[in-house]
Design an enzyme around this catalytic site. Structure first.
Site, short mmCIF file in Angstrom:
data_model
loop_
_atom_site.label_atom_id
_atom_site.label_comp_id
_atom_site.label_asym_id
_atom_site.label_seq_id
_atom_site.Cartn_x
_atom_site.Cartn_y
_atom_site.Cartn_z
N LYS A 1 51.88 38.60 40.24
CA LYS A 1 52.23 39.01 38.87
C LYS A 1 52.71 40.45 38.81
CE LYS A 1 49.47 42.20 38.70
NZ LYS A 1 48.27 42.71 39.10
N SER B 1 50.79 34.19 52.42
CA SER B 1 51.38 34.71 51.20
C SER B 1 52.73 35.38 51.41
CB SER B 1 50.43 35.71 50.55
OG SER B 1 50.90 36.04 49.26
N GLY C 1 49.50 45.88 44.22
CA GLY C 1 49.61 45.84 42.76
C GLY C 1 50.26 44.59 42.21
N SER D 1 47.90 39.99 44.62
CA SER D 1 47.68 39.08 45.77
C SER D 1 46.24 38.58 45.78
CB SER D 1 48.01 39.78 47.09
OG SER D 1 46.97 40.66 47.49
N SER D 2 45.30 39.42 45.32
CA SER D 2 43.89 38.97 45.34
C SER D 2 43.70 37.80 44.39
CB SER D 2 42.94 40.12 44.96
OG SER D 2 43.27 40.62 43.67
N GLU E 1 37.88 36.93 42.08
CA GLU E 1 38.37 38.27 41.76
C GLU E 1 37.20 39.24 41.60
OE1 GLU E 1 41.51 39.33 42.33
OE2 GLU E 1 42.11 39.73 40.28
N ASP F 1 44.91 38.96 36.00
CA ASP F 1 45.68 38.51 37.16
C ASP F 1 45.45 37.03 37.47
OD1 ASP F 1 46.37 41.13 37.25
OD2 ASP F 1 45.74 41.50 39.31
N1 LIG Z 1 46.92 36.11 51.63
C1 LIG Z 1 45.69 36.59 51.60
N2 LIG Z 1 44.75 36.12 52.46
C2 LIG Z 1 43.51 36.60 52.40
N3 LIG Z 1 43.08 37.56 51.56
C3 LIG Z 1 43.94 38.06 50.69
C4 LIG Z 1 45.29 37.60 50.66
N4 LIG Z 1 45.92 38.29 49.69
C5 LIG Z 1 45.01 39.13 49.15
N5 LIG Z 1 43.82 39.01 49.75
C6 LIG Z 1 42.59 39.76 49.44
O1 LIG Z 1 42.87 40.56 48.29
C7 LIG Z 1 42.72 41.96 48.60
C8 LIG Z 1 43.77 42.79 47.89
O2 LIG Z 1 43.43 42.84 46.54
P1 LIG Z 1 43.72 44.08 45.62
O3 LIG Z 1 43.14 45.33 46.21
O4 LIG Z 1 43.27 43.66 44.30
O5 LIG Z 1 45.31 44.23 45.65
P2 LIG Z 1 46.43 43.30 44.99
O6 LIG Z 1 45.73 42.24 44.21
O7 LIG Z 1 47.19 44.23 44.12
O8 LIG Z 1 47.27 42.80 46.10
C9 LIG Z 1 42.85 42.04 50.10
O9 LIG Z 1 42.13 43.16 50.58
C10 LIG Z 1 42.23 40.71 50.57
O10 LIG Z 1 40.84 40.83 50.64
C1 LIG Z 2 44.04 47.55 37.38
C2 LIG Z 2 44.00 46.11 36.89
O1 LIG Z 2 44.30 46.12 35.49
C3 LIG Z 2 45.08 45.26 37.58
C4 LIG Z 2 44.94 45.23 39.06
O2 LIG Z 2 46.00 44.53 39.66
P1 LIG Z 2 46.20 44.54 41.24
O3 LIG Z 2 44.93 44.05 41.89
O4 LIG Z 2 46.52 45.95 41.64
O5 LIG Z 2 47.35 43.62 41.50
C5 LIG Z 2 42.61 45.56 37.11
C6 LIG Z 2 42.30 44.28 36.35
O6 LIG Z 2 42.91 44.02 35.30
O7 LIG Z 2 41.40 43.56 36.79
MG LIG Z 3 44.10 42.43 42.87
#
Ligand SMILES: Nc1ncnc2c1ncn2[C@@H]1O[C@H](COP(=O)(O)OP(=O)(O)O)[C@@H](O)[C@H]1O
Ligand SMILES: C[C@@](O)(CCOP(=O)(O)O)CC(=O)O
Ligand SMILES: [Mg+2]
Length: 397
Positions: free
Chosen positions: A13, A136, A143, A146-147, A194, A205
């Site tokens: 997103k 993925s 940001g 991905s989580s 999450e 998200d």
């Molecule tokens: N393809 C994937 N396989 C396993 N874990 C993943 C994957 N993508 C994301 N994650 C998990 O999500 C975490 C990243 O989440 P976050 O810090 O919220 O960043 P964002 O959501 O912006 O990418 C990674 O550290 C990992 O633990």
């Molecule tokens: C900072 C926040 O608003 C979005 C976080 O997004 P991302 O994990 O950075 O993709 C946190 C949330 O809404 O849970």
């Molecule tokens: Mg995230």
């Protein structure tokens, strides 16, 4: 043992406005990205559960008997409407050999997997013997959610494996979606995932990952934005790593330290989301350039606010300066602290200006690309509907 496998995907997103403020009850506007996370579920050997997460270099397996024993310890005082407790996560960390304070991507991914697997199977059925691979197209920790895409795919696959949701994909169909009720269940379990990864997520998200499209999210209330115009957005990844969990915790600390200074900033971000929604709803599907100056100004104001609440980064300042030198407006998206920024590309931006901006961004070591927004949410796929790269990544074991 299950007879069928499953191929499922969920989108990442972009948050247009409201990141961080949404954690504190304000509104956020978010759209699903044309970049997705894919999961392949296959029947296991009947005795073990295997998980392969190439994006975070994880390959683990556990016996079903040891997982069942562990489940009793983790889910004893389990309440799915509450955050996973510190005690529950400590038990899982000890079991998986993860350090108490670990925040590395692989540790969080394994922890979220174990928690979701045990909690879902405690509620709906036995721990299943399955092999799961998740791959993925999204950069991790940048940001783009991905989580949440990971948690949505896991929730769908584990709920299916425990027979809590159906498999709506019929023979001969390329893709299928679950019913509204099933998606609500997927979304609520993805939120638990999450919670393990983010600590205190807002839920925006996983809502976008589940429902897709464009939506407004506030305190759990999801409103689909039906008439969002086709916006052109340039995504830039500064490649500066950061953790959402750490950034969200930092904002909370700042609010607690300076409530009378920070709360008005969050209110102002809320008003920006409101204003942006009004402008988007007033715009026709193919808008003329006259609407864009307001959207651009809102980007600029919000970017300043995000710096005030402490989630900026020199790399993001640089991104904004570079695009501004080509007459374009940008803000960070997601948790900030590095990661990605978004740049609005109005219809009157000349191809020359956009190309020059991209060239200068790449010269900073950033990666940038234009992508579709408003993609579908969690989706089931037939193998033949997936492209060769995705199939190859999922079939490596
Ligand atoms: N393809 C994937 N396989 C396993 N874990 C993943 C994957 N993508 C994301 N994650 C998990 O999500 C975490 C990243 O989440 P976050 O810090 O919220 O960043 P964002 O959501 O912006 O990418 C990674 O550290 C990992 O633990
Ligand atoms: C900072 C926040 O608003 C979005 C976080 O997004 P991302 O994990 O950075 O993709 C946190 C949330 O809404 O849970
Ligand atoms: Mg995230």
């Amino acid at each position: 043992m299950m007879e069928l496998g499953l191929l499922v995907s969920a989108p990442g997103k972009v948050i247009l406005h409201g990141e961080h403020a949404v954690v504190h009850g304000k509104a956020a506007l978010a759209v699903a990205l044309g970049l997705r996370t894919f999961l392949r579920l296959r029947p296991g050997d009947g005795e073990r559960l295997r998980v392969h997460l190439p994006g975070v270099s994880v390959r683990r397996e556990w016996g079903l008997a040891e997982l069942s024993a562990l489940r009793g310890r983790v889910t004893a005082d389990f309440d799915e409407s509450k955050s996973p407790s510190v005690e529950q996560l400590d038990v899982l960390k000890e079991f998986a050999g993860i350090a108490a304070d670990a925040s590395a991507p692989d540790s969080l991914a394994v922890l979220a997997f174990l928690y979701m697997c045990l909690a879902i199977s405690a509620k709906y059925g036995d721990v299943p013997s399955v092999d799961i691979t998740v791959w993925s197209e999204l950069p991790t920790g940048a940001g783009l959610g991905s989580s949440a895409a990971y948690a949505v795919c896991l929730a769908a696959a584990l709920l299916y494996a425990c027979r809590a949701i159906s498999c709506p994909l019929k023979d001969g169909e390329a893709t299928a979606r679950w019913t509204e009720d099933e998606m609500t269940l997927i979304n609520s379990w993805a939120f638990q995932g999450e919670r393990v990864i983010h600590g205190n997520p807002s839920g925006v998200d996983n809502a976008v990952g589940t429902w897709g499209g464009a939506l407004r999210y506030q305190s759990g209330k999801i409103t689909s934005l039906k008439r969002v115009p086709t916006l052109r957005i340039l995504l830039t990844n500064t490649k500066v790593p950061r953790s959402t969990k750490v950034l969200v915790a930092g904002v909370k600390e700042k609010i607690l330290k300076f409530p009378s200074i920070m709360n008005p900033v969050l209110d102002s971000i809320d008003a920006i989301s409101q204003e942006c929604q009004s402008v988007l709803e007033a715009m026709p599907t193919n808008p003329s350039p006259e609407y864009y100056p307001v959207l651009e100004e809102l980007f600029d104001i919000n970017q300043h606010h995000l710096n005030v609440i402490g989630v900026g980064h020199p790399s993001l300042d640089r991104l904004c300066r570079v695009t501004a030198s080509h007459g374009l407006h940008s803000k960070l998206t997601g948790a900030g602290g590095g990661g990605c920024g978004i740049t609005l590309l109005p219809p009157d931006a000349t191809p020359l200006a956009v190309e020059a901006a991209k060239r200068d961004l790449c010269a900073c070591g950033f990666e940038c690309w234009e992508t579709d927004i408003g993609a579908p949410g969690v989706t089931l796929h037939s193998a033949s509907s997936l492209n060769a790269e995705v199939l190859h990544a999922l079939s490596e074991s």
